[in-house]
Scaffold this motif. Structure first.
Motif, short mmCIF file in Angstrom:
data_model
loop_
_atom_site.label_atom_id
_atom_site.label_comp_id
_atom_site.label_asym_id
_atom_site.label_seq_id
_atom_site.Cartn_x
_atom_site.Cartn_y
_atom_site.Cartn_z
N UNK A 77 0.83 -1.06 -0.06
CA UNK A 77 -0.05 -0.13 -0.10
C UNK A 77 0.84 1.32 0.05
N UNK A 78 1.96 1.35 0.71
CA UNK A 78 2.80 2.47 0.77
C UNK A 78 3.46 2.41 -0.38
N UNK A 79 3.71 1.54 -1.16
CA UNK A 79 4.50 1.58 -2.54
C UNK A 79 3.43 2.11 -3.44
N UNK A 80 2.46 1.91 -3.49
CA UNK A 80 1.23 2.15 -4.35
C UNK A 80 1.22 3.96 -3.90
N UNK A 81 1.01 4.17 -2.89
CA UNK A 81 1.08 5.70 -2.13
C UNK A 81 2.17 6.50 -2.73
N UNK A 82 3.35 5.90 -2.88
CA UNK A 82 4.59 6.54 -3.43
C UNK A 82 4.44 6.99 -4.86
N UNK A 83 3.93 5.81 -5.71
CA UNK A 83 3.57 5.98 -7.16
C UNK A 83 2.66 7.14 -7.30
N UNK A 84 1.51 7.15 -6.68
CA UNK A 84 0.45 8.08 -6.77
C UNK A 84 0.90 9.63 -6.57
N UNK A 85 1.77 9.67 -5.35
CA UNK A 85 2.26 10.98 -4.87
C UNK A 85 3.05 11.50 -6.32
N UNK A 86 4.03 10.70 -6.71
CA UNK A 86 4.70 10.84 -7.78
C UNK A 86 4.09 11.40 -9.04
N UNK A 87 3.04 10.50 -9.38
CA UNK A 87 2.10 11.26 -10.42
C UNK A 87 1.25 12.29 -10.31
N UNK A 88 1.01 12.58 -9.05
CA UNK A 88 0.26 13.98 -8.64
C UNK A 88 1.15 15.06 -8.75
N UNK A 89 2.53 14.62 -8.16
CA UNK A 89 3.65 15.92 -8.24
C UNK A 89 3.88 16.25 -9.96
#
Length: 116
Positions: free
Chosen positions: A27-39
């Motif tokens: 889940x934290x890995x998915x959150x890292x990827x979504x944060x990078x995409x949002x940024x």
């Protein structure tokens, strides 16, 4: 497949806490990827977004801790299982027929069992 069956049959790990830690790491890995995409989507707007940076740092910290815990548990459990198998093989070798063992090369047997 034989290795997985052997490990699964001899493990002493509780599956629920281990699965929860794995899910936390995923889940934290998915959150890292979504944060990078949002940024990346907001890169042209109003400068740096501190909320995204904070989210990235927190999720990265959770990921590192959870992944380290999962890997440490798995590695120690596999080492424990392999050590028990080696000890069982040595015990069987110790109780086996000496004539048969003498025909084999002793150093080769011990090297194979020791796994070196």
């Amino acid at each position: 497949m034989l290795l997985l069956k052997t490990l699964r049959g001899r493990t002493t790990l509780r599956p629920v806490p281990t699965a929860m830690m794995m899910a936390l790491a995923g889940g934290s890995n998915a959150l890292i990827l979504s944060t990078i995409n949002s940024a990346a989507q907001r890169s042209g707007e109003n400068g740096p977004d501190l909320r995204l940076l904070t989210m990235f740092c927190l999720s990265l910290g959770v990921y590192v801790i959870a992944q380290r815990q999962v890997m440490s548990l798995a590695m120690s459990e596999i080492e424990r299982i392999l050590n028990a198998l080696r000890m069982r093989m040595l015990d069987k070798l110790r109780h086996s027929d000496l004539e048969y063992v003498e025909r084999l090369v002793p150093s080769r047997i011990l090297t194979t069992i020791a796994g070196e």
